[in-house]
Scaffold this motif. Structure first.
Motif, PDB file in Angstrom:
ATOM      1  N   ASP A 230      -4.969   0.611   1.534  1.00  0.00           N
ATOM      2  CA  ASP A 230      -6.407   0.742   1.721  1.00  0.00           C
ATOM      3  C   ASP A 230      -6.905  -0.415   2.573  1.00  0.00           C
ATOM      4  O   ASP A 230      -6.926  -1.558   2.127  1.00  0.00           O
ATOM      5  CB  ASP A 230      -7.088   0.717   0.344  1.00  0.00           C
ATOM      6  CG  ASP A 230      -8.605   0.801   0.443  1.00  0.00           C
ATOM      7  OD1 ASP A 230      -9.140   0.812   1.565  1.00  0.00           O
ATOM      8  OD2 ASP A 230      -9.247   0.863  -0.622  1.00  0.00           O
ATOM      9  N   PHE A 231      -7.301  -0.106   3.810  1.00  0.00           N
ATOM     10  CA  PHE A 231      -7.724  -1.175   4.706  1.00  0.00           C
ATOM     11  C   PHE A 231      -9.095  -1.719   4.331  1.00  0.00           C
ATOM     12  O   PHE A 231      -9.438  -2.847   4.661  1.00  0.00           O
ATOM     13  CB  PHE A 231      -7.745  -0.692   6.157  1.00  0.00           C
ATOM     14  CG  PHE A 231      -7.832  -1.823   7.143  1.00  0.00           C
ATOM     15  CD1 PHE A 231      -6.694  -2.530   7.483  1.00  0.00           C
ATOM     16  CD2 PHE A 231      -9.040  -2.203   7.708  1.00  0.00           C
ATOM     17  CE1 PHE A 231      -6.751  -3.587   8.368  1.00  0.00           C
ATOM     18  CE2 PHE A 231      -9.116  -3.265   8.602  1.00  0.00           C
ATOM     19  CZ  PHE A 231      -7.968  -3.960   8.931  1.00  0.00           C
ATOM     20  N   LEU A 232      -9.894  -0.902   3.644  1.00  0.00           N
ATOM     21  CA  LEU A 232     -11.262  -1.327   3.349  1.00  0.00           C
ATOM     22  C   LEU A 232     -11.311  -2.288   2.156  1.00  0.00           C
ATOM     23  O   LEU A 232     -12.009  -3.283   2.188  1.00  0.00           O
ATOM     24  CB  LEU A 232     -12.164  -0.103   3.130  1.00  0.00           C
ATOM     25  CG  LEU A 232     -12.232   0.800   4.383  1.00  0.00           C
ATOM     26  CD1 LEU A 232     -12.818   2.162   4.055  1.00  0.00           C
ATOM     27  CD2 LEU A 232     -13.038   0.129   5.493  1.00  0.00           C
ATOM     28  N   SER A 233     -10.508  -2.004   1.112  1.00  0.00           N
ATOM     29  CA  SER A 233     -10.489  -2.937  -0.020  1.00  0.00           C
ATOM     30  C   SER A 233      -9.342  -3.936   0.133  1.00  0.00           C
ATOM     31  O   SER A 233      -9.147  -4.800  -0.718  1.00  0.00           O
ATOM     32  CB  SER A 233     -10.332  -2.181  -1.337  1.00  0.00           C
ATOM     33  OG  SER A 233      -8.982  -1.772  -1.494  1.00  0.00           O
ATOM     34  N   LYS A 234      -8.560  -3.802   1.195  1.00  0.00           N
ATOM     35  CA  LYS A 234      -7.426  -4.705   1.467  1.00  0.00           C
ATOM     36  C   LYS A 234      -6.533  -4.880   0.226  1.00  0.00           C
ATOM     37  O   LYS A 234      -6.417  -5.963  -0.330  1.00  0.00           O
ATOM     38  CB  LYS A 234      -7.925  -6.080   1.932  1.00  0.00           C
ATOM     39  CG  LYS A 234      -8.728  -6.090   3.232  1.00  0.00           C
ATOM     40  CD  LYS A 234      -7.821  -6.043   4.448  1.00  0.00           C
ATOM     41  CE  LYS A 234      -8.535  -6.459   5.729  1.00  0.00           C
ATOM     42  NZ  LYS A 234      -9.561  -5.522   6.194  1.00  0.00           N
ATOM     43  N   ASN A 235      -5.926  -3.772  -0.197  1.00  0.00           N
ATOM     44  CA  ASN A 235      -5.082  -3.830  -1.401  1.00  0.00           C
ATOM     45  C   ASN A 235      -3.631  -4.196  -1.058  1.00  0.00           C
ATOM     46  O   ASN A 235      -2.697  -3.773  -1.711  1.00  0.00           O
ATOM     47  CB  ASN A 235      -5.121  -2.488  -2.151  1.00  0.00           C
ATOM     48  CG  ASN A 235      -4.484  -1.367  -1.333  1.00  0.00           C
ATOM     49  OD1 ASN A 235      -4.225  -1.523  -0.143  1.00  0.00           O
ATOM     50  ND2 ASN A 235      -4.224  -0.242  -1.975  1.00  0.00           N
ATOM     51  N   PHE A 236      -3.459  -4.981   0.001  1.00  0.00           N
ATOM     52  CA  PHE A 236      -2.117  -5.410   0.396  1.00  0.00           C
ATOM     53  C   PHE A 236      -2.222  -6.867   0.830  1.00  0.00           C
ATOM     54  O   PHE A 236      -3.320  -7.397   1.006  1.00  0.00           O
ATOM     55  CB  PHE A 236      -1.590  -4.552   1.555  1.00  0.00           C
ATOM     56  CG  PHE A 236      -2.553  -4.452   2.710  1.00  0.00           C
ATOM     57  CD1 PHE A 236      -2.611  -5.432   3.693  1.00  0.00           C
ATOM     58  CD2 PHE A 236      -3.425  -3.362   2.806  1.00  0.00           C
ATOM     59  CE1 PHE A 236      -3.521  -5.343   4.743  1.00  0.00           C
ATOM     60  CE2 PHE A 236      -4.332  -3.267   3.858  1.00  0.00           C
ATOM     61  CZ  PHE A 236      -4.376  -4.268   4.825  1.00  0.00           C
ATOM     62  N   VAL A 237      -1.084  -7.505   0.981  1.00  0.00           N
ATOM     63  CA  VAL A 237      -1.088  -8.879   1.489  1.00  0.00           C
ATOM     64  C   VAL A 237      -0.239  -8.928   2.752  1.00  0.00           C
ATOM     65  O   VAL A 237       0.605  -8.055   2.983  1.00  0.00           O
ATOM     66  CB  VAL A 237      -0.531  -9.885   0.445  1.00  0.00           C
ATOM     67  CG1 VAL A 237      -1.434  -9.950  -0.775  1.00  0.00           C
ATOM     68  CG2 VAL A 237       0.895  -9.530   0.038  1.00  0.00           C
ATOM     69  N   TYR A 238      -0.481  -9.959   3.571  1.00  0.00           N
ATOM     70  CA  TYR A 238       0.359 -10.174   4.747  1.00  0.00           C
ATOM     71  C   TYR A 238       1.391 -11.240   4.388  1.00  0.00           C
ATOM     72  O   TYR A 238       1.042 -12.254   3.791  1.00  0.00           O
ATOM     73  CB  TYR A 238      -0.477 -10.666   5.929  1.00  0.00           C
ATOM     74  CG  TYR A 238      -1.445  -9.643   6.475  1.00  0.00           C
ATOM     75  CD1 TYR A 238      -0.998  -8.601   7.285  1.00  0.00           C
ATOM     76  CD2 TYR A 238      -2.806  -9.721   6.180  1.00  0.00           C
ATOM     77  CE1 TYR A 238      -1.883  -7.653   7.793  1.00  0.00           C
ATOM     78  CE2 TYR A 238      -3.708  -8.779   6.685  1.00  0.00           C
ATOM     79  CZ  TYR A 238      -3.227  -7.756   7.491  1.00  0.00           C
ATOM     80  OH  TYR A 238      -4.107  -6.822   7.988  1.00  0.00           O
TER      81      TYR A 238
END
Length: 303
Positions: free
Chosen positions: A57-65
Motif C-alpha cells: 500500500d503506497f498510501l499508508s506505506k505498509n512497507f519499509v525500504y
C-alpha cells in the motif's frame, strides 16, 4: 510475434492494452535463473521494498525500504520462508530499479545492470528519442502492487515467472478513488463496498502474463499487478506526447503532463474564488462549471 509495423499500424493507435506473445526477447528468458542472476551483477547494493503483507500500500506505506547486496536480494526474493529477514520470516521483497541519483536520473537497465542488459532484446517499437526509461523489476511470489497509472506508454516484459495484471480504462477514473496517480482500493478482488461503493462500476480487464509475454500498457491505463511466482520483468517507458509536454523533474514517469498540472491549479483557484459566494450560489455556478467542462473537454465517443 508482432512486428513493429503491425504494432504501429494495428495496435498502437487504438490505445488499448494488448498482450504480445512470441516476441524475440533475447537469451534472458532461458538464462535468467536465480543462480545466474545472483552472480551476474555480484554484490552491488540495491534498495528494495520489504513488506510483511503481500498487498503493498503506497498510501499508508505498509512497507519499509532496505538495502541489500543484489546477490543476497535475489536469493531472498526467490525463497518463501527466510532464515535471515528484516521483519518476518515470510516477508516479501520487491525491487524497482532506480537511477544513480533518484531525484535526477531515470532508471536505465543498460547503466544500472549492464551485464544483464546484454541478455535482453527490448522491442523498440518507438523512435530512439521517445525512449524514457527501462526499469528492472524483481518480486517475491504473492507480492501485489497497488493500482496506479503512468503518464508514459509502457511495455511490461515478463522475462521469468507469472504475473496477473488487472487493468482499468482511464475513463473509469471516477470510480477508482484516486489519490494522485494511485487508487485507494487495494484489494481489487474483494473491495470494501461500504468504503468504495462506486468501485463496482469500474470495468475490470485481466490478463495473465507467462514468461516471455509482453504487455502493452498505454499511458493513463490503470494497472494492478500480482506476481504469482518469483519473477523478473523489465519495463520500458516511452514518450507518446512531444517531449516538452512532460514534467522535467519526473524520474518515474508518473507526474502529470505540465499542461494538466497547470489546468488543475487554475481550477483550484477558480473553486477558491467561488467560496466568496453563499452556498446556494456556489452550488449553482459549480454545476454550471461542471457542465461547461463536460461540453468543452469530454470526448463525445465515451459511453
Amino acid at each position: 510475434g508482432v512486428t513493429r509495423e503491425q504494432f504501429l499500424r494495428d495496435i498502437y493507435p487504438r490505445r488499448r492494452p494488448v498482450v504480445l506473445k512470441g516476441m524475440e526477447l533475447g537469451v534472458c528468458t532461458t538464462k535468467w535463473t536465480v543462480d545466474y542472476l545472483s552472480q551476474a551483477e555480484g554484490s552491488k547494493e540495491v534498495k528494495v521494498h520489504v513488506s510483511v503483507v503481500p498487498q503493498m500500500d503506497f498510501l499508508s506505506k505498509n512497507f519499509v525500504y532496505r538495502t541489500l547486496p543484489f546477490d543476497v536480494f535475489v536469493r531472498r526474493a526467490a525463497e518463501v520462508k527466510h532464515k535471515e529477514y528484516f521483519l518476518s520470516e515470510d516477508e516479501k521483497y520487491y525491487l524497482r530499479s532506480v537511477g544513480e541519483d533518484v531525484r535526477k536520473d531515470v532508471a536505465d537497465i543498460r547503466k544500472q545492470f549492464p551485464t544483464l542488459a546484454e541478455d535482453v532484446q527490448i522491442p523498440e517499437y518507438f523512435e530512439k528519442e521517445q525512449f524514457f526509461s527501462s526499469v528492472f523489476r524483481i518480486s517475491s511470489a504473492g507480492l501485489q502492487l497497488w493500482t496506479h497509472y503512468d503518464v508514459m506508454d509502457n511495455f511490461l516484459i515478463q522475462v521469468t515467472g507469472k504475473k496477473r495484471v488487472v487493468l482499468y480504462s482511464p475513463r473509469d477514473a471516477p470510480y477508482l478513488y484516486l489519490s494522485g496517480s494511485k487508487s485507494e482500493v487495494l484489494d481489487v478482488d474483494n473491495p470494501d463496498v461500504e468504503k468504495y461503493p462506486l468501485f463496482v462500476k469500474a470495468r475490470r480487464y485481466q490478463c495473465c502474463l507467462e514468461a516471455g509475454d509482453v504487455l502493452f500498457i498505454p499511458a493513463l491505463w490503470f494497472h494492478n499487478v500480482i506476481s504469482e511466482e518469483f519473477g523478473v520483468a523489465v519495463n520500458v517507458f516511452w514518450k507518446h506526447l512531444p517531449a516538452e509536454s512532460y514534467d522535467k523533474s519526473d524520474t518515474y514517469g508518473n507526474k502529470d503532463p505540465v499542461a494538466a498540472s497547470r489546468a488543475i491549479q487554475i481550477l483550484d483557484r477558480a473553486l477558491k474564488t467561488l467560496e466568496e459566494l453563499p452556498e446556494e450560489y456556489r452550488d449553482f455556478y459549480a454545476r454550471r462549471m461542471v457542465l461547461r467542462i463536460q461540453e468543452k473537454a469530454y470526448r463525445s465517443d465515451y459511453g
